[in-house]
Design a protein around this motif. Structure first.
Motif, PDB file in Angstrom:
ATOM      1  N   ASP A 323      -9.110  -7.533 -13.418  1.00  8.58           N
ATOM      2  CA  ASP A 323     -10.338  -6.909 -12.900  1.00  8.58           C
ATOM      3  C   ASP A 323     -10.553  -5.518 -13.491  1.00  8.58           C
ATOM      4  N   GLY A 324     -10.222  -5.370 -14.772  1.00  7.02           N
ATOM      5  CA  GLY A 324     -10.454  -4.108 -15.453  1.00  7.02           C
ATOM      6  C   GLY A 324      -9.318  -3.122 -15.405  1.00  7.02           C
ATOM      7  N   ASP A 325      -8.254  -3.415 -14.658  1.00  6.70           N
ATOM      8  CA  ASP A 325      -7.087  -2.535 -14.591  1.00  6.70           C
ATOM      9  C   ASP A 325      -5.996  -3.067 -15.513  1.00  6.70           C
ATOM     10  N   VAL A 326      -5.379  -2.161 -16.259  1.00  5.80           N
ATOM     11  CA  VAL A 326      -4.352  -2.547 -17.214  1.00  5.80           C
ATOM     12  C   VAL A 326      -3.077  -2.946 -16.478  1.00  5.80           C
ATOM     13  N   VAL A 327      -2.485  -4.059 -16.896  1.00  2.00           N
ATOM     14  CA  VAL A 327      -1.259  -4.569 -16.295  1.00  2.00           C
ATOM     15  C   VAL A 327      -0.042  -4.199 -17.123  1.00  2.00           C
TER      16      VAL A 327
END
Length: 353
Positions: A323-327
Motif C-alpha cells: 500500500d505504498g510503504d516500503v517493506v
C-alpha cells in the motif's frame, strides 16, 4: 319504569366486558407480532467515533482536534476519542484500544500506511472504518471515490454514511525465500515487488511533502532502467510458470494516484485479487507499456491474472511494498484474499449493501 335503568346497566356491563376482552386480544396479538417480527432495540446513547491521528502529517494538532470535534457535535455524535500513532505503533494498537472502549466508528487520519495499520485490527469486528484524508496518495479513499480534499466532508460521510463490506488482502513477505518466518500483513490497495517498490523506496519524505504524488515520478525516472528478475508464479491451483519481470503487483483495487487505472478489472468487493506483471526491457519498452496501460489496451509485456491465492518467488532479493510503504528486499511473496472482511463507510447514496 325500573326495567329501563336495569337494562342500561346490563348493557353497560356487556360493553365494558367486550372492551376488556378486545383489549386482551389486542395485547396478545401485539405480542404475537413482536415474536414474529421484533422491533429493533432503541439505542438512546450518543454514538462516539475514535479518530486515530498520525501526528507527523499535521503542524497544528489542536486545530485538527477542534475541527473534528466540531463536525462530530454538529452531526449529533459525542466528542470523539482521539488517539495518536507512535513510532513503535502505527495504528493497530490504537485501533484495538478504541474497540475496547466500545466506539461505534474508527477513523484513521493519516496516509495509506496508517489506514492499513488501523484496518489490520478491525477485520471481522463489525465496526466500520471511516476514511479521513491525511496522506500523499490516499489510495483506498481514491478508489472508493471518497472526499480527498476536505476532512470535514470525509468525516461527514463517515458519520452519516452506510456500511459496505470490502475485501482485504493478506500477504506474506519472505526475505529468505525458504519459508522461514514469513511476515504476514494486511493490504487494502496493492502489494508488490520490483520497480514500484524501488520507486517508493527512493522517494524522500520531504519531497513527498512538498510535491505530493508527483515526487514519485522523479524517483521512478531514476529506477526505470533496473534489471528484471526471474519470477516463478503460481496462481490458485494452476501450474507454475516463469516470467522475466520488472514488477509484480497484486491488487485489491486498481486505481493509482493521478487517476491511473492500472488494473481496470479490480474491484474492492468482488472476492478476487487482480495481478499484473510488467516486463519491459528498457526506456523505449517502458514508454510503450505506459501508453498501453494509460489507454487500457493490451501489451505483450503486460500480463494480467485473476486469482484468490498467489505465490511469487524471484531469483534475487527484490524490493517490496505494501500500500505504498516500503517493506524491504524479499525473495518470495504469497497473497490471498479475505472476502468482505472489513466494513467501510460510504455515502448513503452509494452503498451497495
Amino acid at each position: 319504569m325500573t326495567v329501563q335503568p336495569i337494562s342500561l346497566l346490563i348493557a353497560a356491563v356487556v360493553v365494558v366486558a367486550a372492551f376488556a376482552v378486545l383489549g386482551v386480544l389486542v395485547v396478545r396479538y401485539r405480542r404475537r407480532l413482536a415474536e414474529l417480527d421484533p422491533e429493533p432495540v432503541q439505542d438512546d446513547r450518543t454514538r462516539r467515533a475514535a479518530v486515530i491521528i498520525n501526528p507527523t502529517k499535521f503542524d497544528d494538532l489542536d486545530a485538527v482536534r477542534e475541527q473534528v470535534t466540531k463536525v462530530c457535535r454538529a452531526q449529533g455524535w459525542a466528542e470523539p476519542l482521539f488517539l495518536e500513532t507512535t513510532e513503535d505503533d502505527h495504528g493497530a494498537g490504537q485501533a484495538k484500544q478504541a474497540l475496547d472502549e466500545g466506539v461505534d466508528l474508527v477513523c484513521p487520519l493519516g496516509g495509506d500506511g496508517t489506514v492499513r495499520e488501523v484496518a489490520s485490527a478491525m477485520v471481522h469486528t463489525g465496526v466500520p472504518l471511516g476514511l479521513l484524508p491525511g496522506g500523499t496518495g490516499n489510495l483506498l479513499a481514491r478508489n472508493l471515490e471518497l472526499p480527498l480534499d476536505s476532512v470535514d466532508d470525509a468525516l461527514t460521510v463517515a458519520l452519516r454514511g452506510v456500511d459496505q463490506a470490502i475485501d482485504v488482502g493478506i500477504v506474506e513477505f519472505d526475505s529468505s525465500g525458504e519459508d522461514e518466518g514469513p511476515d504476514s500483513r494486511v493490504f487494502l490497495v496493492m502489494a508488490g515487488l520490483g520497480f514500484d517498490a524501488q520507486m517508493m523506496a527512493g522517494t524522500p519524505e520531504k519531497l513527498k511533502a512538498r510535491f505530493g504524488w508527483l515526487a514519485y515520478a522523479v524517483s521512478g525516472a531514476r529506477h526505470i532502467t533496473g534489471p528484471r528478475a526471474k519470477a516463478r508464479i503460481v496462481a490458485d491451483d494452476q501450474s507454475e510458470f516463469t516470467r522475466r519481470v520488472r514488477t509484480v503487483l497484486v491488487g485489491n483495487c486498481g486505481t493509482l494516484t493521478g487517476g491511473i487505472r492500472l488494473i481496470p478489472d479490480a474491484e474492492v468487493d468482488d472476492g478476487w485479487l487482480d495481478v499484473v506483471t510488467l516486463s519491459p526491457k528498457g526506456v523505449v519498452s517502458w514508454a510503450s507499456v505506459a501508453a498501453r496501460v494509460l489507454t487500457r489496451r493490451g501489451h505483450h509485456r503486460v500480463e494480467r491474472i485473476r486469482c484468490r491465492t498467489l505465490e511469487v518467488r524471484v531469483d534475487r532479493p527484490t524490493e517490496a511494498q505494501l500500500d505504498g510503504d516500503v517493506v524491504g528486499q524479499v525473495r518470495a511473496l504469497r497473497a490471498r484474499v479475505d472476502p468482505g472482511a472489513l466494513l467501510i463507510r460510504l455515502p448513503a447514496n452509494r452503498g451497495r449493501g
